[in-house]
Scaffold this active site. Structure first.
Site, short mmCIF file in Angstrom:
data_model
loop_
_atom_site.label_atom_id
_atom_site.label_comp_id
_atom_site.label_asym_id
_atom_site.label_seq_id
_atom_site.Cartn_x
_atom_site.Cartn_y
_atom_site.Cartn_z
N LYS A 13 -10.89 -0.93 -7.30
CA LYS A 13 -11.67 -0.46 -7.99
C LYS A 13 -10.64 -0.53 -10.00
O LYS A 13 -11.85 -0.94 -10.40
CB LYS A 13 -11.56 1.11 -8.36
CG LYS A 13 -11.70 1.62 -7.30
CD LYS A 13 -11.17 3.28 -6.34
CE LYS A 13 -9.57 3.69 -6.89
NZ LYS A 13 -8.66 3.73 -5.66
N ARG A 87 -12.34 13.07 -6.69
CA ARG A 87 -11.49 12.98 -5.62
C ARG A 87 -12.02 14.11 -4.52
O ARG A 87 -10.87 13.41 -3.13
CB ARG A 87 -10.42 12.44 -5.88
CG ARG A 87 -9.81 11.13 -5.44
CD ARG A 87 -8.09 10.73 -6.13
NE ARG A 87 -7.08 10.50 -5.75
CZ ARG A 87 -7.22 8.96 -6.20
NH1 ARG A 87 -7.86 8.62 -7.81
NH2 ARG A 87 -5.96 8.02 -6.28
N ARG A 126 1.30 -5.29 -5.49
CA ARG A 126 0.86 -5.02 -6.77
C ARG A 126 2.32 -5.59 -7.80
O ARG A 126 2.95 -3.99 -6.90
CB ARG A 126 0.01 -3.56 -6.64
CG ARG A 126 -0.55 -3.23 -7.99
CD ARG A 126 -1.26 -2.99 -8.14
NE ARG A 126 -1.22 -1.11 -7.73
CZ ARG A 126 -1.82 -0.51 -7.48
NH1 ARG A 126 -3.29 -0.92 -7.60
NH2 ARG A 126 -1.99 1.07 -7.07
N ARG A 159 5.05 -0.53 -9.56
CA ARG A 159 4.29 1.25 -9.48
C ARG A 159 4.95 2.27 -8.35
O ARG A 159 5.56 1.68 -7.40
CB ARG A 159 3.17 1.28 -9.35
CG ARG A 159 1.99 1.88 -10.26
CD ARG A 159 0.42 1.64 -10.17
NE ARG A 159 0.30 2.40 -9.04
CZ ARG A 159 -1.17 2.65 -8.90
NH1 ARG A 159 -2.14 2.48 -9.73
NH2 ARG A 159 -1.53 4.27 -7.94
N ARG A 170 -0.44 8.57 0.55
CA ARG A 170 -1.90 7.94 -1.05
C ARG A 170 -2.92 8.03 0.56
O ARG A 170 -4.38 8.81 0.45
CB ARG A 170 -1.48 6.85 -1.33
CG ARG A 170 -1.14 8.00 -2.37
CD ARG A 170 -0.21 6.18 -2.89
NE ARG A 170 -0.70 5.66 -3.72
CZ ARG A 170 -1.21 4.29 -4.39
NH1 ARG A 170 0.14 4.13 -4.43
NH2 ARG A 170 -2.14 4.16 -4.64
P1 AP5 Z 1 -6.19 -2.64 -7.87
O1 AP5 Z 1 -7.53 -3.08 -8.54
O2 AP5 Z 1 -5.15 -2.49 -8.48
O3 AP5 Z 1 -7.05 -1.01 -6.45
P2 AP5 Z 1 -7.07 0.41 -6.37
O4 AP5 Z 1 -8.30 0.44 -5.97
O5 AP5 Z 1 -7.24 0.54 -8.25
O6 AP5 Z 1 -5.85 1.05 -6.71
P3 AP5 Z 1 -5.40 2.68 -7.27
O7 AP5 Z 1 -4.13 2.57 -6.26
O8 AP5 Z 1 -5.20 2.01 -9.13
O9 AP5 Z 1 -5.74 3.65 -6.56
P4 AP5 Z 1 -5.42 4.43 -6.15
O10 AP5 Z 1 -6.79 5.30 -5.72
O11 AP5 Z 1 -4.88 4.77 -5.01
O12 AP5 Z 1 -4.45 5.55 -7.44
P5 AP5 Z 1 -4.89 6.12 -8.98
O13 AP5 Z 1 -4.51 4.71 -9.58
O14 AP5 Z 1 -6.63 6.67 -8.89
O15 AP5 Z 1 -6.35 -3.69 -6.64
C1 AP5 Z 1 -5.32 -3.14 -5.96
C2 AP5 Z 1 -4.32 -4.43 -5.44
O16 AP5 Z 1 -5.84 -5.07 -5.07
C3 AP5 Z 1 -3.89 -4.77 -6.68
O17 AP5 Z 1 -2.57 -6.39 -6.74
C4 AP5 Z 1 -4.71 -6.45 -6.99
O18 AP5 Z 1 -4.38 -7.51 -7.30
C5 AP5 Z 1 -5.30 -6.63 -5.57
N1 AP5 Z 1 -6.99 -6.96 -5.18
C6 AP5 Z 1 -8.36 -6.13 -6.26
N2 AP5 Z 1 -9.05 -7.08 -5.69
C7 AP5 Z 1 -8.78 -7.81 -4.92
C8 AP5 Z 1 -9.50 -8.85 -3.34
N3 AP5 Z 1 -10.94 -8.24 -3.90
N4 AP5 Z 1 -9.08 -8.99 -3.13
C9 AP5 Z 1 -6.97 -9.63 -2.63
N5 AP5 Z 1 -6.62 -9.10 -3.77
C10 AP5 Z 1 -6.84 -8.00 -4.58
O19 AP5 Z 1 -3.63 7.10 -9.03
C11 AP5 Z 1 -3.11 7.49 -8.71
C12 AP5 Z 1 -1.90 8.81 -8.51
O20 AP5 Z 1 -2.62 9.58 -9.48
C13 AP5 Z 1 -2.64 9.54 -7.44
O21 AP5 Z 1 -2.14 9.31 -6.17
C14 AP5 Z 1 -2.69 10.98 -7.79
O22 AP5 Z 1 -1.35 10.97 -7.10
C15 AP5 Z 1 -3.11 10.87 -8.55
N6 AP5 Z 1 -4.91 11.60 -9.26
C16 AP5 Z 1 -5.48 10.23 -9.87
N7 AP5 Z 1 -6.61 10.57 -9.32
C17 AP5 Z 1 -6.82 11.77 -9.29
C18 AP5 Z 1 -7.66 12.78 -8.91
N8 AP5 Z 1 -9.05 12.48 -9.31
N9 AP5 Z 1 -7.15 14.48 -8.52
C19 AP5 Z 1 -6.56 14.02 -8.35
N10 AP5 Z 1 -5.77 13.05 -8.11
C20 AP5 Z 1 -5.13 12.67 -8.53
#
Ligand code: AP5
Length: 212
Positions: A13, A87, A126, A159, A170
Site C-alpha cells: 500500500k 480498517r 523492509r 520498523r 498484525r
Molecule cells: P509496503 O508498501 O511498505 O507495504 P504496506 O502495505 O504499506 O505495509 P505496512 O506494513 O505499512 O502496512 P500496515 O497496514 O501493516 O502498516 P501501517 O503503517 O498502515 O511494502 C512492504 C515491503 O514490501 C517493502 O519492503 C517493499 O519494498 C516491499 N514491496 C512492496 N511492493 C512489492 C512488490 N510488488 N514486490 C516485492 N516487494 C514489494 O500501520 C501500522 C500500525 O498502525 C498498525 O499495526 C496499527 O497498530 C496502527 N494503525 C494504522 N492504521 C490504523 C487504523 N486505521 N486503525 C487502527 N490501527 C491502525
C-alpha cells in the site's frame, strides 16, 4: 478521483501510494504514517498509539477517527488516497458519515491481493528511512549504501513492528478486522481486487488501469 487502498500488512500500500503521489499528484493519507509522526513528535496521541502499534494491535477506533477527521476537514480539491483506513467495520461506517459531512466521496476501494506466505518476507526485509520515510527492502530494493537513505542520507532502519512475532499479530488483526471489509466495499459497489504480485511497476500498471 479519491480512493481507498487496502490490503494486508506488507501488501504494498505504501509503495504504490508513493508512486501515485509522484506520478498522479494525489494526496497520501496513511493512518500508520500519521501515528508514526505523532510518536516522533512525542504527542499524547502518539504515546497512546505506540503501545498498540508496537504490539501489532489495532489502535482503538475512537483514537483513529479523531485523527482522520482532523485531516479530512482540511482537504482541498486534491484527489486523495486513504491508506490503512478504514480498517474495521466501525471505521468504515464512521468514514461514510465524515465524507458526507465534508462533501467528499470515494470512487473505489482497491484491494492489493498478495498471498499470506509472501507477506512475512516482505515485512521482515523492509527497511525505512527514519528521516523521510522512504521504504527499502534488504533483497528486493536495498539502499545503495547500507543503512543510508538514497534520497535524503537519513538512517535506514527496521520498523519496531516489523519483528516476526509482531508481524504475526498484525496479520491476525488484519484477518479478523480488515479482511471482512472486502464484502462491505463490494456491497457499496466500490471493491476492486488488484493483483499485488510482480514488480512494483507491474502492480502500478494494474492499479492505475482502474483509475482512468
Ligand atoms: P509496503 O508498501 O511498505 O507495504 P504496506 O502495505 O504499506 O505495509 P505496512 O506494513 O505499512 O502496512 P500496515 O497496514 O501493516 O502498516 P501501517 O503503517 O498502515 O511494502 C512492504 C515491503 O514490501 C517493502 O519492503 C517493499 O519494498 C516491499 N514491496 C512492496 N511492493 C512489492 C512488490 N510488488 N514486490 C516485492 N516487494 C514489494 O500501520 C501500522 C500500525 O498502525 C498498525 O499495526 C496499527 O497498530 C496502527 N494503525 C494504522 N492504521 C490504523 C487504523 N486505521 N486503525 C487502527 N490501527 C491502525
Amino acid at each position: 478521483m479519491n480512493i481507498i487502498l487496502f490490503g494486508a500488512p506488507g501488501a504494498g500500500k505504501g509503495t504504490q501510494s508513493a508512486l501515485l503521489v509522484e506520478r498522479r499528484n494525489m494526496r497520501h493519507i496513511s493512518t500508520g504514517d500519521l501515528f508514526r509522526a505523532h510518536v516522533k513528535q512525542g504527542t499524547r496521541l502518539g504515546t497512546e498509539a505506540k503501545t498498540y502499534m508496537d504490539a501489532g494491535k489495532l489502535v482503538p477506533d475512537e483514537i483513529v477517527l479523531g485523527m482522520v477527521e482532523d485531516v479530512l476537514k482540511e482537504l482541498g480539491s486534491q484527489s486523495f488516497i486513504l491508506d490503512g483506513f478504514p480498517r474495521t467495520a466501525p471505521q468504515a461506517e464512521a468514514l461514510e458519515a465524515m465524507l458526507k459531512n465534508y462533501d467528499l466521496s470515494i470512487s473505489k476501494a482497491l484491494f492489493l491481493e498478495v498471498p499470506t506466505e509472501r507477506l512475512m518476507a516482505r515485512l521482515t526485509g523492509r527497511r525505512v528511512c527514519s528521516s523521510c520515510g522512504a521504504s527499502y527492502h534488504i533483497e528486493a530494493k536495498p539502499p545503495q549504501r547500507a543503512g543510508i537513505c538514497d534520497l535524503c542520507g537519513g538512517i535506514v532502519d527496521q520498523r519496531p513492528d516489523d519483528q516476526e512475532s509482531v508481524i504475526r499479530t498484525r496479520l491476525e488483526a488484519y484477518e479478523k478486522s480488515t479482511a471482512p471489509l472486502k464484502s462491505y466495499f463490494t456491497g457499496k459497489g466500490q471493491f476492486v481486487a488488484v493483483p499485488g504480485l510482480g514488480s512494483t511497476e507491474d502492480v502500478y500498471k494494474q492499479l492505475v488501469s482502474h483509475l482512468d
